[in-house]
Design a protein around this motif. Structure first.
Motif, PDB file in Angstrom:
ATOM      1  N   UNK A 109     -18.318  68.368  66.288  1.00  0.00           N
ATOM      2  CA  UNK A 109     -19.211  67.324  65.164  1.00  0.00           C
ATOM      3  C   UNK A 109     -19.618  66.220  64.856  1.00  0.00           C
ATOM      4  N   UNK A 110     -20.811  66.295  64.434  1.00  0.00           N
ATOM      5  CA  UNK A 110     -20.995  64.586  63.798  1.00  0.00           C
ATOM      6  C   UNK A 110     -19.948  63.796  62.877  1.00  0.00           C
ATOM      7  N   UNK A 111     -19.635  62.666  62.828  1.00  0.00           N
ATOM      8  CA  UNK A 111     -19.118  61.963  62.106  1.00  0.00           C
ATOM      9  C   UNK A 111     -17.581  62.898  61.934  1.00  0.00           C
ATOM     10  N   UNK A 112     -17.086  63.082  62.977  1.00  0.00           N
ATOM     11  CA  UNK A 112     -15.356  63.687  63.259  1.00  0.00           C
ATOM     12  C   UNK A 112     -14.944  62.783  63.665  1.00  0.00           C
ATOM     13  N   UNK A 113     -13.668  62.465  63.153  1.00  0.00           N
ATOM     14  CA  UNK A 113     -13.008  60.819  63.769  1.00  0.00           C
ATOM     15  C   UNK A 113     -11.675  62.014  64.521  1.00  0.00           C
ATOM     16  N   UNK A 114     -10.918  61.379  65.510  1.00  0.00           N
ATOM     17  CA  UNK A 114     -10.504  61.469  66.773  1.00  0.00           C
ATOM     18  C   UNK A 114      -8.994  61.037  66.292  1.00  0.00           C
ATOM     19  N   UNK A 115      -8.165  61.871  65.849  1.00  0.00           N
ATOM     20  CA  UNK A 115      -6.747  60.957  64.869  1.00  0.00           C
ATOM     21  C   UNK A 115      -5.839  60.726  65.889  1.00  0.00           C
ATOM     22  N   UNK A 116      -5.927  61.560  66.961  1.00  0.00           N
ATOM     23  CA  UNK A 116      -5.059  61.996  67.899  1.00  0.00           C
ATOM     24  C   UNK A 116      -5.129  62.317  69.320  1.00  0.00           C
ATOM     25  N   UNK A 117      -4.795  61.446  70.021  1.00  0.00           N
ATOM     26  CA  UNK A 117      -4.433  62.541  71.727  1.00  0.00           C
ATOM     27  C   UNK A 117      -3.116  61.974  72.335  1.00  0.00           C
ATOM     28  N   UNK A 118      -2.379  63.402  72.759  1.00  0.00           N
ATOM     29  CA  UNK A 118      -1.127  63.366  73.536  1.00  0.00           C
ATOM     30  C   UNK A 118      -1.403  63.738  74.773  1.00  0.00           C
ATOM     31  N   UNK A 119      -0.244  63.550  75.915  1.00  0.00           N
ATOM     32  CA  UNK A 119      -0.691  64.365  76.923  1.00  0.00           C
ATOM     33  C   UNK A 119       1.093  65.096  77.305  1.00  0.00           C
ATOM     34  N   UNK A 120       0.995  65.890  77.614  1.00  0.00           N
ATOM     35  CA  UNK A 120       2.341  66.465  77.824  1.00  0.00           C
ATOM     36  C   UNK A 120       3.031  66.680  79.243  1.00  0.00           C
ATOM     37  N   UNK A 121       4.141  65.789  79.938  1.00  0.00           N
ATOM     38  CA  UNK A 121       3.919  66.900  81.130  1.00  0.00           C
ATOM     39  C   UNK A 121       5.194  67.524  81.935  1.00  0.00           C
ATOM     40  N   UNK A 122       5.418  67.661  83.252  1.00  0.00           N
ATOM     41  CA  UNK A 122       5.685  69.268  82.862  1.00  0.00           C
ATOM     42  C   UNK A 122       7.371  68.621  82.959  1.00  0.00           C
TER      43      UNK A 122
END
Length: 521
Positions: A130-143
């Protein structure tokens, strides 16, 4: 908040840091830009021996944006990221969990991406958010379960961080977005013969318009995935589940009743292990009625944001002075933009009341190409104004936004001076282009408008067509002058319906203006 609907007023604020300021955009190079593109194949490795590394690289989320037409003096960074997948990789699972609580929608997207080769690989997919969406978190989980959390970085730094992580055979993720587009590129680095698990969290502040709160949810990426799990819960201001309408119909998975295809629903849980067999939409649209507020109002907070809802003692709609600025440059004739604008404007004119007054000003090469009014909202005047609107054509070669705004603002201020204090004066502009004649510097245009309207007498509302209008400028002018801006989107409702909805919901009934609320702790 300058205007509120249905005898309700709403004041909201952020208790956290302000949104990230966008700085650049990764988009295809135009012919006017330096042709210093790096061959992306040199950045990808047919097979790279894995170096055993325990450190997890901190990844980057990037909110990006660039002017559509950078000047020749501006440096354009050569792209070092890629826009296609490498190797053999697969999104093996994809889950969406959305909670709509009052005016805040929170969506968590989790996915697993697997690599079939004994070398590092990058998987690229697009998300429609959606427009005006704020990405508040990005995580990467390893094996091994180790989790790394993303950082917001400048564009070039973020690209370099991601590519370094990928070249070392480490799991990673990179998100790049454009402010005036709902498409986000997600790039996932996958270790040799390994998997990368990515968790992306989005938040969006919602608005109530005409007693309805609308929301959008990203459901599926732009590619087929093996399995999809979808959960949706809608809660009212006190946290109780409420019914909602949702535009979702997937045969064999979720089929609303034939008589009510978007009927009320409770919480939704969909487990689709054979997602490739279904044509899943990328975005779902829904709405709900938040219900009547408690008599004493309501203060809602989740520890980071707060919203204050209250009932004014008594309200009646305010009389309004309108000045409508309509772009009639030649580009408006494409995709029926001028016809849609004329259709929506005539519909809104019909809604005006005798105590309202309005002016219609078209602009193109000059700030005023044609002019109607000012006149009251009587039956005779409205019929004459509609004839004027229907006769307009898009014939100007250039767009003089600077003159159009200033001349329209002078007319609006004059109307305000000869009106009673209880009259709301509103300027509405609809455009599909950049300033190409007269003053074209964004900063100067915005400054001149603000200086002329420094008392805030006139509220300015802006509408621009996606992909062609200068939404950075239109957004800034509306924000600085007590109004609201909106993008007319491609591929959703027709243009006329979007314009009509904006006019009805934002300025169709003005109950309060120049509202100031003070909070103390």
């Amino acid at each position: 908040t300058d205007f509120n609907e249905e005898a309700k007023a709403e004041q909201s604020g952020r208790m956290t840091d302000p949104p990230i300021k966008n700085t650049a955009v990764a988009e295809p190079m135009s012919t006017s830009q330096p042709s210093s593109r790096v061959n992306s194949k040199t950045l990808i490795w047919a097979c790279i021996c894995t170096v055993t590394v325990i450190v997890i690289i901190v990844l980057a989320v990037v909110f990006t944006q660039r002017s559509k037409e950078p000047s020749a003096a501006e440096d354009v960074d050569p792209p070092i990221s890629i826009d296609f997948s490498t190797g053999v990789s697969l999104v093996t699972s994809y889950a969406i969990e959305t909670t709509v609580h009052s005016r805040l929608a929170r969506t968590k997207i989790t996915m697993e991406v697997a690599n079939a080769l004994d070398c590092s690989s990058i998987h690229v997919l697009s998300l429609q958010l959606p427009l005006n969406t704020r990405i508040t978190s990005l995580k990467t989980i390893a094996n091994d379960g180790c989790t790394s959390t993303g950082d917001v970085q400048e564009l070039q730094e973020a690209r370099e961080t991601f590519m370094e992580s990928a070249s070392n055979g480490l799991p990673g993720a990179y998100v790049e977005a454009s402010q005036d587009s709902s498409t986000h590129s997600l790039q996932v680095a996958i270790p040799p013969l390994g998997t990368s698990n990515v968790e992306l969290v989005l938040e969006q502040l919602l608005k109530q318009r005409l007693d309805v709160v609308n929301f959008e949810i990203p459901l599926a990426p732009n590619e087929k995935v093996d399995s999809v799990v979808f959960d949706l819960m809608v809660k009212d201001t006190v946290g109780q589940p409420v019914d909602f309408n949702i535009g979702l119909s997937v045969p064999g998975v979720y089929e609303p009743s034939v008589t009510n295809k978007t009927g009320p629903s409770g919480p939704i849980h969909l487990d689709i292990p054979d997602a490739r067999q279904h044509d899943l939409p990328q975005v779902i649209r829904g709405k709900y009625n938040p219900g009547k507020l408690p008599e004493n109002g309501l203060l809602y907070t989740d520890g980071r944001c707060f919203e204050h809802f209250f009932h004014p003692a008594s309200l009646a709609p305010m009389p309004r002075n309108f000045v409508f600025l309509l772009d009639t440059s030649s580009s408006m004739q494409y995709n029926s933009k001028i016809e849609s604008a004329k259709e929506a404007l005539t519909i809104f004119i019909d809604s005006l009341k005798p105590e309202d007054s309005f002016t219609i000003q078209s602009f193109g090469n000059t700030g005023t190409e044609d002019l109607w009014g000012s006149g009251p909202g009587t039956v005779e005047e409205k019929e004459d104004a509609k004839l004027f609107v229907n006769a307009l054509s898009a014939s100007s070669w250039e767009t003089n936004l600077h003159e159009a705004f200033l001349e329209g603002l002078l007319r609006a201020k004059h109307d305000a001076e000869v009106s009673d204090d209880n009259v709301a004066t509103i300027l509405v502009v609809l455009s599909d282009g950049y300033a190409s004649r007269g003053e074209t510097n964004r900063t100067k245009i915005a400054e001149h408008i603000y200086e002329l309207n420094v008392e805030g007498t006139v509220k300015i509302f802006s509408l621009g067509f996606q992909g062609s209008a200068d939404m950075q400028l239109l957004d800034a002018i509306a924000l600085m002058n007590g109004g609201v801006s909106a993008t007319i989107l491609q591929g959703q409702d027709d243009f006329a319906a979007q314009i009509t909805n904006f006019l009805d919901s934002e300025i169709g009934s003005v109950l309060m203006s120049d509202v100031n609320v003070n909070y103390s702790t």
